[in-house]
Design a protein around this motif. Structure first.
Motif, PDB file in Angstrom:
ATOM      1  N   ASN A 524      44.407  36.516  34.371  1.00 43.96           N
ATOM      2  CA  ASN A 524      43.704  36.832  32.507  1.00 43.96           C
ATOM      3  C   ASN A 524      43.889  38.528  31.689  1.00 43.96           C
ATOM      4  OD1 ASN A 524      44.476  34.300  31.760  1.00 43.96           O
ATOM      5  ND2 ASN A 524      43.022  33.696  33.640  1.00 43.96           N
ATOM      6  N   SER A 525      44.779  38.734  31.746  1.00 42.68           N
ATOM      7  CA  SER A 525      44.047  40.348  31.177  1.00 42.68           C
ATOM      8  C   SER A 525      44.173  40.945  29.386  1.00 42.68           C
ATOM      9  CB  SER A 525      45.246  41.304  31.675  1.00 42.68           C
ATOM     10  OG  SER A 525      44.809  42.786  31.746  1.00 42.68           O
ATOM     11  N   ALA A 526      44.756  39.771  28.638  1.00 44.20           N
ATOM     12  CA  ALA A 526      44.761  39.998  27.243  1.00 44.20           C
ATOM     13  C   ALA A 526      42.826  39.892  27.051  1.00 44.20           C
ATOM     14  CB  ALA A 526      45.056  38.534  26.533  1.00 44.20           C
ATOM     15  N   LEU A 555      43.058  28.498  29.358  1.00 48.33           N
ATOM     16  CA  LEU A 555      44.128  27.713  28.864  1.00 48.33           C
ATOM     17  C   LEU A 555      45.102  28.313  29.774  1.00 48.33           C
ATOM     18  CD1 LEU A 555      43.913  27.215  24.913  1.00 48.33           C
ATOM     19  CD2 LEU A 555      43.723  25.838  26.658  1.00 48.33           C
ATOM     20  N   ILE A 556      45.378  29.397  29.806  1.00 45.84           N
ATOM     21  CA  ILE A 556      46.258  30.515  30.863  1.00 45.84           C
ATOM     22  C   ILE A 556      46.490  29.902  32.144  1.00 45.84           C
ATOM     23  CG2 ILE A 556      46.980  32.160  31.763  1.00 45.84           C
ATOM     24  CD1 ILE A 556      48.504  32.023  29.242  1.00 45.84           C
ATOM     25  N   SER A 557      44.802  29.639  32.516  1.00 47.14           N
ATOM     26  CA  SER A 557      44.400  29.133  34.075  1.00 47.14           C
ATOM     27  C   SER A 557      45.417  28.149  33.585  1.00 47.14           C
ATOM     28  CB  SER A 557      43.555  29.143  34.192  1.00 47.14           C
ATOM     29  OG  SER A 557      43.039  30.148  34.333  1.00 47.14           O
ATOM     30  N   GLN A 558      44.570  26.063  32.838  1.00 42.15           N
ATOM     31  CA  GLN A 558      45.457  25.643  33.312  1.00 42.15           C
ATOM     32  C   GLN A 558      46.302  25.118  32.635  1.00 42.15           C
ATOM     33  OE1 GLN A 558      44.180  23.383  29.459  1.00 42.15           O
ATOM     34  NE2 GLN A 558      43.371  21.265  30.740  1.00 42.15           N
ATOM     35  N   ASP A 572      47.595  32.286  43.479  1.00 48.36           N
ATOM     36  CA  ASP A 572      46.556  33.685  42.459  1.00 48.36           C
ATOM     37  C   ASP A 572      46.287  33.706  41.146  1.00 48.36           C
ATOM     38  OD1 ASP A 572      45.814  34.751  45.450  1.00 48.36           O
ATOM     39  OD2 ASP A 572      47.610  35.163  45.819  1.00 48.36           O
ATOM     40  N   ILE A 573      45.336  33.167  41.217  1.00 49.91           N
ATOM     41  CA  ILE A 573      44.368  33.773  39.755  1.00 49.91           C
ATOM     42  C   ILE A 573      43.520  34.222  39.354  1.00 49.91           C
ATOM     43  CG2 ILE A 573      43.447  32.906  37.637  1.00 49.91           C
ATOM     44  CD1 ILE A 573      44.392  30.174  37.958  1.00 49.91           C
ATOM     45  N   GLU A 608      36.823  24.858  42.868  1.00 48.08           N
ATOM     46  CA  GLU A 608      37.901  23.553  42.115  1.00 48.08           C
ATOM     47  C   GLU A 608      39.384  23.282  42.295  1.00 48.08           C
ATOM     48  OE1 GLU A 608      39.818  21.209  38.354  1.00 48.08           O
ATOM     49  OE2 GLU A 608      38.097  22.372  38.432  1.00 48.08           O
ATOM     50  N   LEU A 609      39.734  24.484  42.996  1.00 48.54           N
ATOM     51  CA  LEU A 609      41.466  24.654  43.143  1.00 48.54           C
ATOM     52  C   LEU A 609      41.956  25.295  44.477  1.00 48.54           C
ATOM     53  CD1 LEU A 609      42.730  26.462  39.979  1.00 48.54           C
ATOM     54  CD2 LEU A 609      42.292  24.330  40.390  1.00 48.54           C
ATOM     55  N   GLY A 610      40.278  25.610  45.390  1.00 50.82           N
ATOM     56  CA  GLY A 610      40.489  25.731  47.094  1.00 50.82           C
ATOM     57  C   GLY A 610      41.441  24.774  47.625  1.00 50.82           C
ATOM     58  N   LYS A 611      41.138  23.692  47.693  1.00 48.41           N
ATOM     59  CA  LYS A 611      42.116  22.331  48.375  1.00 48.41           C
ATOM     60  C   LYS A 611      43.915  22.918  47.900  1.00 48.41           C
ATOM     61  CE  LYS A 611      41.760  19.027  44.328  1.00 48.41           C
ATOM     62  NZ  LYS A 611      41.190  19.804  43.350  1.00 48.41           N
ATOM     63  N   ASP A 612      44.114  23.238  46.997  1.00 50.35           N
ATOM     64  CA  ASP A 612      45.606  23.926  47.435  1.00 50.35           C
ATOM     65  C   ASP A 612      45.937  24.905  46.616  1.00 50.35           C
ATOM     66  OD1 ASP A 612      45.920  20.927  45.345  1.00 50.35           O
ATOM     67  OD2 ASP A 612      44.248  22.356  43.935  1.00 50.35           O
ATOM     68  N   LYS A 613      44.839  25.751  47.660  1.00 53.15           N
ATOM     69  CA  LYS A 613      45.081  26.539  48.143  1.00 53.15           C
ATOM     70  C   LYS A 613      45.415  27.996  47.262  1.00 53.15           C
ATOM     71  CE  LYS A 613      44.954  25.464  52.780  1.00 53.15           C
ATOM     72  NZ  LYS A 613      44.284  25.850  53.691  1.00 53.15           N
ATOM     73  N   ILE A 614      44.832  27.481  46.435  1.00 48.14           N
ATOM     74  CA  ILE A 614      44.968  28.653  45.159  1.00 48.14           C
ATOM     75  C   ILE A 614      43.486  29.730  44.859  1.00 48.14           C
ATOM     76  CG2 ILE A 614      44.578  28.745  42.860  1.00 48.14           C
ATOM     77  CD1 ILE A 614      46.282  26.154  42.877  1.00 48.14           C
ATOM     78  N   ARG A 615      43.714  30.662  44.969  1.00 48.48           N
ATOM     79  CA  ARG A 615      42.887  31.095  45.128  1.00 48.48           C
ATOM     80  C   ARG A 615      42.473  32.062  43.940  1.00 48.48           C
ATOM     81  NH1 ARG A 615      45.947  32.808  49.504  1.00 48.48           N
ATOM     82  NH2 ARG A 615      47.352  33.784  47.823  1.00 48.48           N
ATOM     83  N   VAL A 616      40.922  32.058  43.738  1.00 44.85           N
ATOM     84  CA  VAL A 616      40.697  32.790  42.168  1.00 44.85           C
ATOM     85  C   VAL A 616      39.490  33.969  41.999  1.00 44.85           C
ATOM     86  CG1 VAL A 616      39.874  31.833  40.110  1.00 44.85           C
ATOM     87  CG2 VAL A 616      40.818  30.302  41.249  1.00 44.85           C
ATOM     88  N   ASN A 617      40.406  34.810  41.616  1.00 41.89           N
ATOM     89  CA  ASN A 617      39.062  36.559  41.922  1.00 41.89           C
ATOM     90  C   ASN A 617      38.662  37.121  40.823  1.00 41.89           C
ATOM     91  OD1 ASN A 617      39.084  35.560  44.549  1.00 41.89           O
ATOM     92  ND2 ASN A 617      40.650  35.863  45.291  1.00 41.89           N
ATOM     93  N   SER A 618      37.976  37.773  41.042  1.00 38.32           N
ATOM     94  CA  SER A 618      37.843  38.728  39.036  1.00 38.32           C
ATOM     95  C   SER A 618      38.033  40.126  39.488  1.00 38.32           C
ATOM     96  CB  SER A 618      36.614  38.315  38.870  1.00 38.32           C
ATOM     97  OG  SER A 618      36.810  36.938  38.661  1.00 38.32           O
TER      98      SER A 618
END
Length: 701
Positions: A524-526, A555-558, A572-573, A608-618
């Protein structure tokens, strides 16, 4: 020249400009032949010429053969893609050839025949050109000719159609012995102008580059005309229509919904990138009565099945199947994939030799969906796209063969001997090591310029396919042109997007799924920036910043998370936030608080998404001015005003207040994002990486 079924591309002025340089004319002819996929497929076929050169040691004249080297493509062939070999040495190899059982050892001996030390590695087809006496030779895989070569009555049809002017050699794996058989065929039929290789392809020739080119076109044109004149006479094409295709938009919608599920299933051994087509030729095949008869038979030409596997997987899903519940659909598809893998394993076990390489990925490459189209999955977009083109070639062959006779595929053992050929395995082992983001698909919002484009460039350079998107259509078009010129058309896809609008976002993800099969990395860079005091900030400006920065990220992440879950491959997000999420600066209530919301939303999604092996970092940048629309507008003026400097002084001002005294560039942010997704931080989520030159006030802890 009047040709209906092939493209006559010869430009006499261009040819004359090359003079009598036969190697240049070979390259020119090769590029023309490779430009028409009806003549040969990507990477398929080879061409040659024989010239007289000076021997580098004796200065005596010596005959040299220039032939397309291993792994090249005719359409893009350059001199560096040719192998140049001494003809006398190639002919001397006949004296030491020990027979078919020792075929493979001859390939190593080609290296002792090399004239040009900068040559590409000689291909297995080298002796096929060497043992024919003609100055110019073309070996292609035209669909029309292979349709004859792969039909039950092909040999008789060839004799009747070409009135004995084309020879015939039954199927045999390419190599030294096949070269000897071509020479024998010519010796027995000295007046022929070409040879059809059973189930494989075509050899044609001439004394000059042009006469060889023209001969090739004429043979393929005649074969094509024959097929066209007979199509539908014996029986309807592919036995007639069994099922009607969905309308175009419905096909694309269905395909985009199913693609991530298929991608996940196809990636059980190693991750794959996808491609989808609803080409008319594909639809004609998948919607036909003959699909269930022909698809299991497999392909004929070795070049086809090396790219596609011997057989496709045909889905038993209705075209209008409800894909809403992806878990239910996945459960429905899993048995078909398990059955395909078992079948491929049985094929390997039945056909393997004591020294065969280990079994490879047992998943399908080609997946057919009646009423919708064809998916292909491979290690990257180009390979998946080319596999699709090759299977369309195979469809053309089956259609043509069925029009004039009965299609016959290659025997399984022969197919295995090609697929698991030790020479093919050696070629695979020589492939360069994959890059960190190979097999990954990344969607980056705001990627028409600035930070977003820098991230997209970094990702492509590291092996990923990228989805470019922006709300500025003109700027996005410029980015598309730059990426195609620099990285090639298979490196990216693109779509205009409004990150505040769910329908626009859905269209964007549809583009990603149709182009690549899904997505693995979402950035998400916009962004937007408005700098005002609290009394100057308008409600509309406040809403706009929260809509783009916070709602847009949400919305993009959802919608992205839904695709990541369909694939079941993790992901990854990465959110481009700002040091302003942590630092309280002047005249910045709207922007700073929106950035703080972005940062905390990142933390919440990581949890929330760790259980899906989806990493979220900033990643938190600061003062990235280069190539930024934000800094081209009133934001720069507002920040300059807040700090009591001129706009021109801002870069130096920002650098001076950092611990490292550094100006921050878009490429620096791209490196920070890559650090999150490049493989070294696969067990890290919920983190913040500061790329700001060092601002103590922005330290997270």
């Amino acid at each position: 020249m009047n040709f209906k079924y092939v493209s006559y591309l010869w430009d006499e002025a261009k040819a004359k400009s090359l003079g009598n340089n036969q190697v240049d004319l070979l390259i020119y002819r090769s590029n023309l032949l490779g430009a028409d996929l009806r003549l040969t497929n990507y990477g398929g076929g080879n061409t040659s010429c024989k010239t007289t050169e000076k021997h580098p040691l004796t200065n005596e004249p010596t005959e040299v053969m220039w032939v397309k080297g291993s792994g090249g493509d005719l359409g893009t062939l350059k001199k560096s893609g040719l192998a140049a070999l001494y003809m006398d040495r190639l002919l001397d190899l006949k004296k030491i050839y020990r027979g078919l059982q020792y075929e493979d050892e001859m390939v190593e001996l080609f290296n002792h025949c090399i004239y040009d030390l900068n040559s590409k590695a000689p291909s297995i087809d080298t002796p096929l050109h060497a043992f024919l006496p003609f100055k110019h030779i073309d070996h292609l895989h035209p669909d029309a000719v292979i349709a004859i070569a792969a039909s039950k009555d092909g040999k008789a049809i060839n004799q009747e159609l070409f009135e004995g002017k084309l020879g015939w050699v039954d199927w045999q794996r390419p190599g030294f012995d096949l070269g000897l058989k071509l020479a024998d065929c010519l010796a027995q039929n000295p007046d022929i102008k070409g040879i059809i290789l059973g189930q494989h392809g075509l050899f044609t020739w001439g004394d000059e580059a042009y006469s060889s080119y023209l001969n090739t076109l004429e043979v393929i044109e005649k074969a094509s005309e024959y097929l066209a004149s007979n199509e539908g006479k014996r029986r309807p094409v592919f036995g007639g229509v069994k099922i009607q295709a969905l309308e175009k938009e419905q096909r694309l919608t269905q395909a985009s919904k199913l693609a991530p599920i298929l991608r996940g299933l196809c990636s059980s051994y190693q991750q794959m990138v996808g491609h989808f087509t609803d080409d008319e030729r594909v639809l004609q095949f998948v919607n036909s009565n003959d699909l269930d008869k022909l698809a299991p038979l497999g392909t004929s030409c070795p070049d086809h099945f090396l790219r596609t596997k011997i057989r496709p997987l045909v889905l038993e899903l209705a075209p209008d199947e409800d894909i809403t519940d992806y878990k239910k659909i996945k459960e429905k598809l899993i048995p078909a994939f398990e059955e395909y893998r078992k079948g491929y394993t049985a094929y390997y076990e039945q056909c393997k030799h004591p020294n065969s390489p280990k079994i490879r990925d047992t998943n399908p490459v080609v997946i057919l969906w009646k009423g919708v189209g064809m998916f292909t999955f491979a290690k990257d977009k180009q390979t998946a796209r080319v596999a699709s083109e090759f299977y369309i070639n195979a469809i053309n062959v089956m259609r043509g063969a069925e029009a004039i006779s009965e299609y016959i595929s290659l025997a399984l053992q022969e197919a295995f001997n090609i697929e698991y050929w030790l020479l093919e395995e050696a070629k695979l082992q020589r492939m360069p090591k994959e890059k960190p983001l190979s097999r990954k698909v990344a969607l980056i919002t705001g990627s028409a310029g600035g930070i977003g484009k820098a991230i997209a460039k970094k990702f492509v350079q590291e092996g990923a396919c990228v989805v470019l998107c922006d709300n500025d259509a003109d700027r996005l078009k410029g980015a598309e042109e730059e990426f195609e010129k620099t990285y090639g058309k298979d490196s990216f896809s693109s779509n205009v997007v409004d990150v505040t609008d769910n329908q626009s976002i859905a269209k964007l993800y549809q583009t990603a799924c149709l182009a690549f099969g899904g997505v693995d990395i979402i950035v998400n860079s916009a962004g937007i920036s408005i700098s005002r005091t609290i009394e100057e900030t308008k409600e509309s400006e406040w809403d706009l910043m929260y809509d783009i920065l916070v709602k847009g990220q949400f919305l993009i992440s959802q919608q992205g998370v839904e695709i990541l879950r369909k694939q079941g491959l993790g992901g990854d997000i990465v959110n481009i936030v700002s040091k302003n999420a942590l630092v309280s600066g002047p005249n910045n209530a709207g922007y700073g608080s929106a950035k703080a919301a972005q940062l905390h939303l990142s933390r919440l999604l990581a949890a929330e998404l760790g259980k899906d092996k989806i990493r979220v970092n900033s990643v938190n940048p600061d003062a990235v001015i280069a190539d930024s629309k934000i800094w081209a507008g009133a934001w720069a003026e507002g920040r300059a005003k807040a700090y009591g400097v001129t706009v021109e002084e801002l870069p130096k001002f920002y650098a001076s207040r950092t611990l490292l005294n550094e100006i921050i560039l878009p490429e620096d942010i791209a490196n920070g994002v890559f650090a999150c997704v490049g493989g070294l931080l696969n067990k890290s989520t919920g983190n913040v990486i500061n790329v700001d030159g060092g601002l103590a006030a922005a330290f997270v802890r």
